[in-house]
Design a protein around this motif. Structure first.
Motif, PDB file in Angstrom:
ATOM      1  N   THR A   1      25.122 -10.565  12.358  1.00  9.84           N
ATOM      2  CA  THR A   1      25.018 -10.986  13.749  1.00  9.84           C
ATOM      3  C   THR A   1      24.841  -9.763  14.638  1.00  9.84           C
ATOM      4  O   THR A   1      25.647  -8.840  14.577  1.00  9.84           O
ATOM      5  N   LEU A   2      23.790  -9.765  15.443  1.00 12.02           N
ATOM      6  CA  LEU A   2      23.526  -8.669  16.375  1.00 12.02           C
ATOM      7  C   LEU A   2      23.828  -9.156  17.788  1.00 12.02           C
ATOM      8  O   LEU A   2      23.320 -10.184  18.216  1.00 12.02           O
ATOM      9  N   ILE A   3      24.685  -8.424  18.503  1.00  8.37           N
ATOM     10  CA  ILE A   3      25.042  -8.781  19.865  1.00  8.37           C
ATOM     11  C   ILE A   3      24.630  -7.640  20.783  1.00  8.37           C
ATOM     12  O   ILE A   3      25.135  -6.519  20.656  1.00  8.37           O
ATOM     13  N   ARG A   4      23.684  -7.918  21.671  1.00 11.07           N
ATOM     14  CA  ARG A   4      23.133  -6.936  22.600  1.00 11.07           C
ATOM     15  C   ARG A   4      22.654  -5.675  21.872  1.00 11.07           C
ATOM     16  O   ARG A   4      22.821  -4.558  22.357  1.00 11.07           O
ATOM     17  N   THR A   5      22.123  -5.841  20.704  1.00 12.27           N
ATOM     18  CA  THR A   5      21.643  -4.718  19.895  1.00 12.27           C
ATOM     19  C   THR A   5      20.270  -5.073  19.341  1.00 12.27           C
ATOM     20  O   THR A   5      20.072  -6.187  18.874  1.00 12.27           O
ATOM     21  N   GLU A   6      19.362  -4.124  19.393  1.00 14.62           N
ATOM     22  CA  GLU A   6      18.039  -4.351  18.832  1.00 14.62           C
ATOM     23  C   GLU A   6      18.075  -4.112  17.327  1.00 14.62           C
ATOM     24  O   GLU A   6      18.929  -3.377  16.816  1.00 14.62           O
ATOM     25  N   GLU A   7      17.146  -4.728  16.613  1.00 18.35           N
ATOM     26  CA  GLU A   7      17.109  -4.601  15.156  1.00 18.35           C
ATOM     27  C   GLU A   7      16.922  -3.152  14.727  1.00 18.35           C
ATOM     28  O   GLU A   7      17.504  -2.710  13.739  1.00 18.35           O
ATOM     29  N   ARG A   8      16.100  -2.424  15.454  1.00 19.57           N
ATOM     30  CA  ARG A   8      15.849  -1.012  15.119  1.00 19.57           C
ATOM     31  C   ARG A   8      17.139  -0.210  15.194  1.00 19.57           C
ATOM     32  O   ARG A   8      17.449   0.594  14.307  1.00 19.57           O
ATOM     33  N   ASP A   9      17.920  -0.416  16.268  1.00 20.24           N
ATOM     34  CA  ASP A   9      19.185   0.302  16.427  1.00 20.24           C
ATOM     35  C   ASP A   9      20.182  -0.095  15.343  1.00 20.24           C
ATOM     36  O   ASP A   9      20.899   0.750  14.803  1.00 20.24           O
ATOM     37  N   ALA A  10      20.225  -1.378  15.009  1.00 18.60           N
ATOM     38  CA  ALA A  10      21.148  -1.843  13.968  1.00 18.60           C
ATOM     39  C   ALA A  10      20.781  -1.231  12.615  1.00 18.60           C
ATOM     40  O   ALA A  10      21.668  -0.829  11.848  1.00 18.60           O
TER      41      ALA A  10
END
Length: 130
Positions: A84-93
């Motif tokens: 689950t990504l919350i206020r995060t872009e896929e690249r940053d994750a």
């Protein structure tokens, strides 16, 4: 130089119109065939797995399987569920996961990330509290 009569001009213009309409009919057929291919494309991908879309969301496949009453396909080897990504872009994750895996010295497929959430900056948090 030969003069063009009215009848010759009419014949030339009719030939021009016929060519234009023929090209338009051919384009209409091509667009119709492309629309049919897009509508029936799943038949081709079901029969030929090498043409499957690698960018297709797994969630959509799970939803279709649930609607059909069948079980969802098992996860691929090395995966451990969903992230689950919350206020995060896929690249940053992806960068965060790579850094954690590198700092732990553990292969990425052996780690399980459940949630990655972007934290507010300290200045923003202080401004909201005041």
């Amino acid at each position: 130089m030969a003069d063009i009569t009215t009848l010759d001009a009419l014949i030339i213009s009719l030939i021009g119109f016929a060519i234009v309409f023929a090209v338009l009919i051919i384009l209409m057929c091509v667009v119709t065939l492309m629309g049919l291919a897009a509508d029936k494309g799943h038949i081709i991908t079901d029969k030929l797995p090498r043409f499957r879309n690698p960018f297709k969301k797994k969630k959509a496949a799970d939803d279709l399987a649930a609607a059909d009453g069948t079980e969802a396909a098992p996860l691929a080897a090395g995966t451990c569920g969903e992230l689950t990504l919350i206020r995060t872009e896929e690249r940053d994750a992806a960068m965060i996961m790579a850094i954690v895996a590198d700092s732990l010295g553990t292969p990425l497929n052996q780690l399980r990330f459940k949630r990655i959430e972007r934290m507010e900056d300290a200045d923003q948090a202080d401004a909201e509290v005041k």
